[in-house]
Design a protein around this motif. Structure first.
Motif, PDB file in Angstrom:
ATOM      1  N   GLY A  20      16.275  -5.132   0.257  1.00 43.75           N
ATOM      2  CA  GLY A  20      16.432  -5.664   1.598  1.00 43.75           C
ATOM      3  C   GLY A  20      15.674  -4.896   2.666  1.00 43.75           C
ATOM      4  O   GLY A  20      15.490  -5.374   3.777  1.00 43.75           O
ATOM      5  N   MET A  21      15.192  -3.688   2.363  1.00 43.53           N
ATOM      6  CA  MET A  21      14.433  -2.909   3.329  1.00 43.53           C
ATOM      7  C   MET A  21      13.065  -3.555   3.542  1.00 43.53           C
ATOM      8  O   MET A  21      12.478  -4.114   2.618  1.00 43.53           O
ATOM      9  N   SER A  22      12.559  -3.482   4.776  1.00 41.69           N
ATOM     10  CA  SER A  22      11.224  -4.000   5.044  1.00 41.69           C
ATOM     11  C   SER A  22      10.495  -3.056   5.999  1.00 41.69           C
ATOM     12  O   SER A  22      11.117  -2.292   6.732  1.00 41.69           O
ATOM     13  N   PHE A  23       9.167  -3.105   5.965  1.00 48.37           N
ATOM     14  CA  PHE A  23       8.355  -2.267   6.838  1.00 48.37           C
ATOM     15  C   PHE A  23       6.972  -2.892   6.977  1.00 48.37           C
ATOM     16  O   PHE A  23       6.581  -3.754   6.203  1.00 48.37           O
ATOM     17  N   ILE A  24       6.245  -2.440   7.999  1.00 44.35           N
ATOM     18  CA  ILE A  24       4.858  -2.838   8.202  1.00 44.35           C
ATOM     19  C   ILE A  24       4.019  -1.578   8.110  1.00 44.35           C
ATOM     20  O   ILE A  24       4.328  -0.566   8.727  1.00 44.35           O
ATOM     21  N   ASP A  25       2.962  -1.635   7.314  1.00 44.50           N
ATOM     22  CA  ASP A  25       2.140  -0.457   7.063  1.00 44.50           C
ATOM     23  C   ASP A  25       0.756  -0.903   6.614  1.00 44.50           C
ATOM     24  O   ASP A  25       0.418  -2.080   6.727  1.00 44.50           O
ATOM     25  N   GLU A  26      -0.031   0.035   6.074  1.00 47.06           N
ATOM     26  CA  GLU A  26      -1.360  -0.241   5.542  1.00 47.06           C
ATOM     27  C   GLU A  26      -1.378   0.156   4.074  1.00 47.06           C
ATOM     28  O   GLU A  26      -0.920   1.238   3.712  1.00 47.06           O
ATOM     29  N   VAL A  27      -1.903  -0.716   3.215  1.00 46.25           N
ATOM     30  CA  VAL A  27      -2.043  -0.395   1.799  1.00 46.25           C
ATOM     31  C   VAL A  27      -3.255   0.517   1.653  1.00 46.25           C
ATOM     32  O   VAL A  27      -4.364   0.148   2.008  1.00 46.25           O
ATOM     33  N   VAL A  28      -3.023   1.735   1.152  1.00 44.67           N
ATOM     34  CA  VAL A  28      -4.094   2.722   1.001  1.00 44.67           C
ATOM     35  C   VAL A  28      -4.689   2.667  -0.403  1.00 44.67           C
ATOM     36  O   VAL A  28      -5.891   2.740  -0.585  1.00 44.67           O
ATOM     37  N   SER A  29      -3.825   2.528  -1.415  1.00 45.38           N
ATOM     38  CA  SER A  29      -4.317   2.443  -2.790  1.00 45.38           C
ATOM     39  C   SER A  29      -3.267   1.839  -3.695  1.00 45.38           C
ATOM     40  O   SER A  29      -2.099   1.729  -3.336  1.00 45.38           O
ATOM     41  N   LEU A  30      -3.723   1.455  -4.871  1.00 49.32           N
ATOM     42  CA  LEU A  30      -2.845   0.972  -5.931  1.00 49.32           C
ATOM     43  C   LEU A  30      -3.101   1.857  -7.138  1.00 49.32           C
ATOM     44  O   LEU A  30      -4.254   2.103  -7.493  1.00 49.32           O
ATOM     45  N   GLU A  31      -2.033   2.340  -7.752  1.00 49.47           N
ATOM     46  CA  GLU A  31      -2.161   3.269  -8.868  1.00 49.47           C
ATOM     47  C   GLU A  31      -1.354   2.765 -10.051  1.00 49.47           C
ATOM     48  O   GLU A  31      -0.407   2.003  -9.885  1.00 49.47           O
ATOM     49  N   GLY A  32      -1.693   3.247 -11.227  1.00 45.77           N
ATOM     50  CA  GLY A  32      -0.932   2.936 -12.421  1.00 45.77           C
ATOM     51  C   GLY A  32      -1.588   1.864 -13.257  1.00 45.77           C
ATOM     52  O   GLY A  32      -2.645   1.347 -12.946  1.00 45.77           O
ATOM     53  N   ASP A  33      -0.901   1.546 -14.359  1.00 49.49           N
ATOM     54  CA  ASP A  33      -1.415   0.531 -15.267  1.00 49.49           C
ATOM     55  C   ASP A  33      -0.475  -0.669 -15.276  1.00 49.49           C
ATOM     56  O   ASP A  33       0.547  -0.672 -14.605  1.00 49.49           O
ATOM     57  N   THR A  34      -0.812  -1.679 -16.007  1.00 53.92           N
ATOM     58  CA  THR A  34      -0.060  -2.921 -16.041  1.00 53.92           C
ATOM     59  C   THR A  34       1.419  -2.682 -16.301  1.00 53.92           C
ATOM     60  O   THR A  34       1.795  -2.001 -17.247  1.00 53.92           O
ATOM     61  N   GLY A  35       2.254  -3.205 -15.423  1.00 52.30           N
ATOM     62  CA  GLY A  35       3.696  -3.072 -15.568  1.00 52.30           C
ATOM     63  C   GLY A  35       4.284  -1.879 -14.852  1.00 52.30           C
ATOM     64  O   GLY A  35       5.483  -1.814 -14.634  1.00 52.30           O
ATOM     65  N   ALA A  36       3.449  -0.906 -14.472  1.00 51.91           N
ATOM     66  CA  ALA A  36       3.952   0.294 -13.803  1.00 51.91           C
ATOM     67  C   ALA A  36       3.125   0.618 -12.555  1.00 51.91           C
ATOM     68  O   ALA A  36       2.976   1.777 -12.198  1.00 51.91           O
ATOM     69  N   GLU A  37       2.591  -0.419 -11.903  1.00 49.66           N
ATOM     70  CA  GLU A  37       1.761  -0.196 -10.734  1.00 49.66           C
ATOM     71  C   GLU A  37       2.586   0.320  -9.563  1.00 49.66           C
ATOM     72  O   GLU A  37       3.746  -0.049  -9.388  1.00 49.66           O
ATOM     73  N   VAL A  38       1.951   1.165  -8.744  1.00 49.46           N
ATOM     74  CA  VAL A  38       2.567   1.714  -7.545  1.00 49.46           C
ATOM     75  C   VAL A  38       1.623   1.441  -6.381  1.00 49.46           C
ATOM     76  O   VAL A  38       0.422   1.680  -6.480  1.00 49.46           O
ATOM     77  N   ALA A  39       2.174   0.923  -5.289  1.00 47.67           N
ATOM     78  CA  ALA A  39       1.401   0.728  -4.061  1.00 47.67           C
ATOM     79  C   ALA A  39       1.627   1.952  -3.178  1.00 47.67           C
ATOM     80  O   ALA A  39       2.762   2.385  -2.993  1.00 47.67           O
ATOM     81  N   VAL A  40       0.542   2.506  -2.654  1.00 49.91           N
ATOM     82  CA  VAL A  40       0.622   3.664  -1.773  1.00 49.91           C
ATOM     83  C   VAL A  40       0.261   3.189  -0.367  1.00 49.91           C
ATOM     84  O   VAL A  40      -0.776   2.560  -0.164  1.00 49.91           O
ATOM     85  N   PHE A  41       1.132   3.498   0.586  1.00 43.99           N
ATOM     86  CA  PHE A  41       0.950   3.067   1.966  1.00 43.99           C
ATOM     87  C   PHE A  41       0.579   4.262   2.839  1.00 43.99           C
ATOM     88  O   PHE A  41       0.822   5.408   2.480  1.00 43.99           O
ATOM     89  N   SER A  42      -0.004   3.992   4.017  1.00 40.78           N
ATOM     90  CA  SER A  42      -0.507   5.073   4.871  1.00 40.78           C
ATOM     91  C   SER A  42       0.593   6.015   5.342  1.00 40.78           C
ATOM     92  O   SER A  42       0.327   7.164   5.670  1.00 40.78           O
ATOM     93  N   SER A  43       1.821   5.560   5.372  1.00 44.19           N
ATOM     94  CA  SER A  43       2.922   6.443   5.756  1.00 44.19           C
ATOM     95  C   SER A  43       3.291   7.377   4.605  1.00 44.19           C
ATOM     96  O   SER A  43       4.287   8.082   4.678  1.00 44.19           O
ATOM     97  N   ARG A  44       2.465   7.358   3.565  1.00 42.73           N
ATOM     98  CA  ARG A  44       2.664   8.143   2.341  1.00 42.73           C
ATOM     99  C   ARG A  44       3.850   7.650   1.517  1.00 42.73           C
ATOM    100  O   ARG A  44       4.333   8.320   0.633  1.00 42.73           O
TER     101      ARG A  44
END
Length: 75
Positions: free
Chosen positions: A33-57
């Motif tokens: 239910g949490m939401s936020f507005i940010d910038e996508v800096v990078s995407l890491e990981g492999d299929t099924g375990a991807e992590v999105a990294v945002f500018s707020s770290r």
């Protein structure tokens, strides 16, 4: 380009997140239910375990993202 994605049975919103790399104003809603507005800096990981990294770290597992929406105007 699609401007929003809601996670469904067909899979997470990884393709949209990838297309929004470096763009400011990405609204993200998490499964808890949490939401936020940010910038996508990078995407890491492999299929099924991807992590999105945002500018707020903030690092978020892509599987926990319910909604991604591009917000064109932040003013």
């Amino acid at each position: 380009m699609s401007r929003w994605c809601r996670k469904d049975a067909s899979g997470p919103c990884f393709p949209l997140l990838k297309s929004l790399l470096g763009k400011r104003g990405v609204q993200v809603e998490l499964s808890g239910g949490m939401s936020f507005i940010d910038e996508v800096v990078s995407l890491e990981g492999d299929t099924g375990a991807e992590v999105a990294v945002f500018s707020s770290r903030r690092r978020v597992a892509v599987r926990d993202i319910e909604l991604v929406q591009w917000v064109a105007d932040l003013s």
